[in-house]
Design an enzyme around this catalytic site. Structure first.
Site, short mmCIF file in Angstrom:
data_model
loop_
_atom_site.label_atom_id
_atom_site.label_comp_id
_atom_site.label_asym_id
_atom_site.label_seq_id
_atom_site.Cartn_x
_atom_site.Cartn_y
_atom_site.Cartn_z
CG ASP A 16 -2.07 0.93 1.11
OD1 ASP A 16 -2.31 1.45 0.00
OD2 ASP A 16 -2.73 1.18 2.12
CG ASN A 64 -7.73 -2.56 -5.68
OD1 ASN A 64 -6.73 -3.25 -5.53
ND2 ASN A 64 -8.11 -1.68 -4.75
#
Ligand code: FPP
Length: 233
Positions: A16, A64
């Site tokens: 991330d 996503n």
């Protein structure tokens, strides 16, 4: 990392912080993802160079797809490029490349590349790189349960993992999340029952071998008890 320290077999990473890395430099988010791929190369070389057998990376989650279309297209194209460009090196290095996740949202050409990548590397003996793309821990568990139901098979804790997409891989000893958030975000939900969790504030493109070294050192000192009373008591 000292030579007598206990190494994990399997490290899994939630990569991330790419978007913030780019924003900090006033660049579009896609530059962060591109830099993130460079970090994948460094970390994979480092992990397999140390003799750790399994590295699993969360590259794209089932959630996503909600990102802006240009970012999704950019990630798909980075993934496609990765498969094309890195395959010869992985093959030479003896690293098996698996991709797990749903293949629903990807086209036939990319699907073919994923299959080819595995076929060409499957005999590798140096390491196992697993890329989770369009992967979700809940989706993995649910499709495994549905398969068991279809087969009319009653499962146990030792047989159920063979229905998951990670079948054949050991459970992760370590899960690292970079980027400062302290959550698991639907990653390897079943497989992480006894994983050691490490949360780093470093943005993924800035993640270094030194930081991995510190994580491995902490892991080596951890008394893993798996619900028992362990070695140090
Ligand atoms: C999280 O950062 C990262 C991702 C959703 C994608 C990770 C993908 C790569 C490292 C590149 C793709 C590589 C391959 C091989 C598929 P974020 O965008 O959520 O960052 P932010 O939290 O700072 O916004």
């Amino acid at each position: 990392m000292k030579s007598d320290e206990r190494l994990p077999d399997h490290i899994a990473v939630i990569m991330d912080g790419n978007g913030r890395w780019a924003r900090k430099r006033l660049l579009p988010r896609k530059f962060g993802h591109r830099e993130g791929v460079r970090t994948i190369d460094r970390v994979a070389d480092d992990v397999f160079g140390r003799g750790i057998g399994y590295l699993t990376l969360f590259a794209f989650s089932t959630e996503n797809w909600k990102r802006p279309e240009d970012e999704v297209t950019g990630l798909l194209s980075l993934f496609d490029n990765y498969l094309t460009k890195k395959l010869p090196k992985l093959e030479r290095d003896g690293v098996v490349l698996r991709v797990i996740g749903s293949e629903r949202g990807i086209n036939d050409e990319l699907r073919g590349k994923i299959a080819e990548a595995y076929e060409r590397t499957m005999r590798g003996t140096k390491g196992n790189l697993t890329i989770c793309f369009d992967y979700g821990g809940r989706a993995d568990i649910i499709s495994a349960v549905n398969r068991c139901v279809e087969l009319g098979e009653k499962v146990t804790e030792s047989t159920f993992p063979s229905f998951l997409q990670t079948a054949g891989l050991p459970d992760p000893d370590i899960i690292v999340r970079t980027g400062g958030e302290r959550r698991i975000s639907n990653f390897l939900l079943y497989q992480m029952a006894y994983s050691e969790l490490y949360f780093s504030d470093t943005l993924w493109p800035d993640f270094t071998a030194k930081e991995l070294d510190d994580i491995l050192e902490t892991y080596s000192r951890t008394d893993r008890r798996f619900g028992g009373i362990g070695e140090k008591r």
